[in-house]
Design a protein around this motif. Sequence first.
Motif, mmCIF file in Angstrom:
data_model
loop_
_atom_site.group_PDB
_atom_site.id
_atom_site.type_symbol
_atom_site.label_atom_id
_atom_site.label_comp_id
_atom_site.label_asym_id
_atom_site.label_seq_id
_atom_site.Cartn_x
_atom_site.Cartn_y
_atom_site.Cartn_z
ATOM 1 N N ASP A 3 13.384 10.591 2.012
ATOM 2 C CA ASP A 3 12.710 9.067 3.279
ATOM 3 C C ASP A 3 13.317 7.951 3.334
ATOM 4 O OD1 ASP A 3 12.038 12.540 3.749
ATOM 5 O OD2 ASP A 3 10.070 11.909 2.574
ATOM 6 N N ARG A 4 13.592 7.285 2.618
ATOM 7 C CA ARG A 4 13.881 6.113 2.349
ATOM 8 C C ARG A 4 14.783 5.718 3.163
ATOM 9 N NH1 ARG A 4 14.603 3.177 -3.365
ATOM 10 N NH2 ARG A 4 13.840 1.562 -1.930
ATOM 11 N N GLY A 5 14.167 4.665 4.227
ATOM 12 C CA GLY A 5 15.184 3.700 5.594
ATOM 13 C C GLY A 5 14.049 5.111 6.757
ATOM 14 N N ALA A 6 13.749 5.980 6.409
ATOM 15 C CA ALA A 6 13.261 7.234 8.075
ATOM 16 C C ALA A 6 11.746 6.276 8.589
ATOM 17 C CB ALA A 6 12.731 8.371 7.693
ATOM 18 N N ARG A 7 11.947 6.475 9.537
ATOM 19 C CA ARG A 7 10.922 5.500 10.546
ATOM 20 C C ARG A 7 9.828 6.940 11.169
ATOM 21 N NH1 ARG A 7 10.255 1.420 13.592
ATOM 22 N NH2 ARG A 7 12.466 0.262 13.066
ATOM 23 N N ILE A 8 9.047 6.242 10.419
ATOM 24 C CA ILE A 8 7.302 6.855 10.588
ATOM 25 C C ILE A 8 6.358 6.420 11.851
ATOM 26 C CG2 ILE A 8 5.598 7.815 9.162
ATOM 27 C CD1 ILE A 8 7.993 8.529 7.993
ATOM 28 N N LEU B 225 -4.317 -0.089 13.366
ATOM 29 C CA LEU B 225 -3.262 0.435 12.105
ATOM 30 C C LEU B 225 -2.657 -0.666 11.687
ATOM 31 C CD1 LEU B 225 -2.599 3.795 12.794
ATOM 32 C CD2 LEU B 225 -4.829 3.298 11.602
ATOM 33 N N GLU B 226 -2.326 -1.319 10.991
ATOM 34 C CA GLU B 226 -1.464 -1.865 10.483
ATOM 35 C C GLU B 226 -0.411 -1.745 9.007
ATOM 36 O OE1 GLU B 226 -3.653 -5.813 9.659
ATOM 37 O OE2 GLU B 226 -4.008 -5.714 11.129
ATOM 38 N N PRO B 227 0.374 -1.316 10.054
ATOM 39 C CA PRO B 227 1.376 -0.273 8.191
ATOM 40 C C PRO B 227 2.371 -1.261 7.493
ATOM 41 C CG PRO B 227 2.207 -0.259 9.945
ATOM 42 C CD PRO B 227 0.920 -0.223 10.555
ATOM 43 N N ARG B 228 2.637 -0.965 6.014
ATOM 44 C CA ARG B 228 3.217 -2.350 5.861
ATOM 45 C C ARG B 228 3.942 -1.244 4.137
ATOM 46 N NH1 ARG B 228 0.174 -3.828 0.992
ATOM 47 N NH2 ARG B 228 -2.300 -3.064 1.030
ATOM 48 N N ALA B 229 5.363 -2.546 3.984
ATOM 49 C CA ALA B 229 5.715 -1.714 2.777
ATOM 50 C C ALA B 229 5.320 -1.204 1.586
ATOM 51 C CB ALA B 229 7.326 -1.692 2.687
ATOM 52 N N GLY B 230 4.856 -0.260 1.050
ATOM 53 C CA GLY B 230 3.914 -0.681 -0.764
ATOM 54 C C GLY B 230 5.190 -0.555 -1.092
ATOM 55 N N PRO C 261 8.437 1.409 -3.318
ATOM 56 C CA PRO C 261 9.433 2.286 -2.823
ATOM 57 C C PRO C 261 8.972 3.481 -2.656
ATOM 58 C CG PRO C 261 11.002 1.258 -4.669
ATOM 59 C CD PRO C 261 8.636 0.196 -4.742
ATOM 60 N N ARG C 262 8.826 4.557 -1.515
ATOM 61 C CA ARG C 262 9.002 5.434 -0.905
ATOM 62 C C ARG C 262 7.151 5.677 -0.714
ATOM 63 N NH1 ARG C 262 10.347 7.188 -5.969
ATOM 64 N NH2 ARG C 262 8.572 8.431 -5.728
ATOM 65 N N GLN C 263 6.891 4.356 -0.742
ATOM 66 C CA GLN C 263 5.133 4.095 0.491
ATOM 67 C C GLN C 263 5.330 3.695 1.009
ATOM 68 O OE1 GLN C 263 2.415 3.015 -2.823
ATOM 69 N NE2 GLN C 263 2.215 5.461 -3.806
ATOM 70 N N ILE C 264 4.211 4.182 1.869
ATOM 71 C CA ILE C 264 3.643 2.531 3.745
ATOM 72 C C ILE C 264 2.460 3.002 2.926
ATOM 73 C CG2 ILE C 264 3.293 2.730 5.730
ATOM 74 C CD1 ILE C 264 6.247 4.787 6.038
ATOM 75 N N VAL D 282 1.605 3.368 16.373
ATOM 76 C CA VAL D 282 2.498 2.382 15.793
ATOM 77 C C VAL D 282 3.437 2.813 14.274
ATOM 78 C CG1 VAL D 282 0.769 0.788 15.891
ATOM 79 C CG2 VAL D 282 0.831 1.883 14.156
ATOM 80 N N SER D 283 4.763 2.468 14.220
ATOM 81 C CA SER D 283 5.903 2.546 12.984
ATOM 82 C C SER D 283 5.755 1.841 12.413
ATOM 83 C CB SER D 283 6.316 3.389 14.138
ATOM 84 O OG SER D 283 6.986 2.199 14.405
ATOM 85 N N ALA D 284 6.146 2.215 10.731
ATOM 86 C CA ALA D 284 7.017 1.533 10.043
ATOM 87 C C ALA D 284 8.197 2.809 8.767
ATOM 88 C CB ALA D 284 5.750 1.360 8.642
ATOM 89 N N ILE D 285 8.761 1.460 8.661
ATOM 90 C CA ILE D 285 9.971 2.282 7.621
ATOM 91 C C ILE D 285 9.640 2.723 6.848
ATOM 92 C CG2 ILE D 285 12.588 1.767 7.428
ATOM 93 C CD1 ILE D 285 11.963 1.806 9.619
ATOM 94 N N VAL D 286 9.887 3.660 5.593
ATOM 95 C CA VAL D 286 10.133 4.323 4.850
ATOM 96 C C VAL D 286 10.445 3.528 3.886
ATOM 97 C CG1 VAL D 286 9.326 5.708 2.548
ATOM 98 C CG2 VAL D 286 9.166 6.355 5.222
ATOM 99 N N PRO D 287 9.896 2.015 2.744
ATOM 100 C CA PRO D 287 10.625 1.258 1.447
ATOM 101 C C PRO D 287 11.569 2.074 1.228
ATOM 102 C CG PRO D 287 8.197 0.977 1.467
ATOM 103 C CD PRO D 287 9.193 1.936 2.425
#
Length: 121
Positions: free
Chosen positions: A90-95, A20-25, A27-30, A116-121
Motif C-alpha cells: 500500500d506504500r505510495g497509495a492515496r488514502i 483531521l490532520e493526517p501525516r506520515a508516521g 513506514p506504512r502508517q498514517i 482530506v487525504s494522505a499518502i501511505v509512507p
Amino acid sequence: MHNKKPRRPEIPAPSTVPELEPRAGVPRQIVVDYRDNGSSHRGKPADVHGLELRWAKAPPGFVPKNIEKDLIESAFDTKSPLILTFEEGDRGARIYMAGRWEIEREGVKGKFGDIVSAIVP
C-alpha cells in the motif's frame, strides 16, 4: 414497589465537526491528529465519546464525492491521534478520509467534516 433510576438526560448530536490532520508516521502508517472545528487543542469536544473515521484507498484518478458510499472502511478512536496501519504493497497509495463525532450512550453521530487525504509512507 420498584425503585426506578432517574433517566439521564439525552446528550444531543454534536453540532461541530472534526478537523483531521493526517501525516506520515513510520513506514506504512498514517497518523491522524484530530481536533474540534476551530479548536487550538487536539482531541474531542466535551460529551463526545470519540471519532468515527471513514476512509478508503483510492485508485488512480478517483476522487470521493459521497462519504457514506465512497469511503468504505471505518475506524474509531477516543484519544488523538488515530493511527492507520497498511501493508507494504500500500506504500505510495492515496488514502481519503473524513470524520465525525460520536456519542456512545445514545449512539448519536454528528455530521462529517471535510474529506482530506494522505499518502501511505
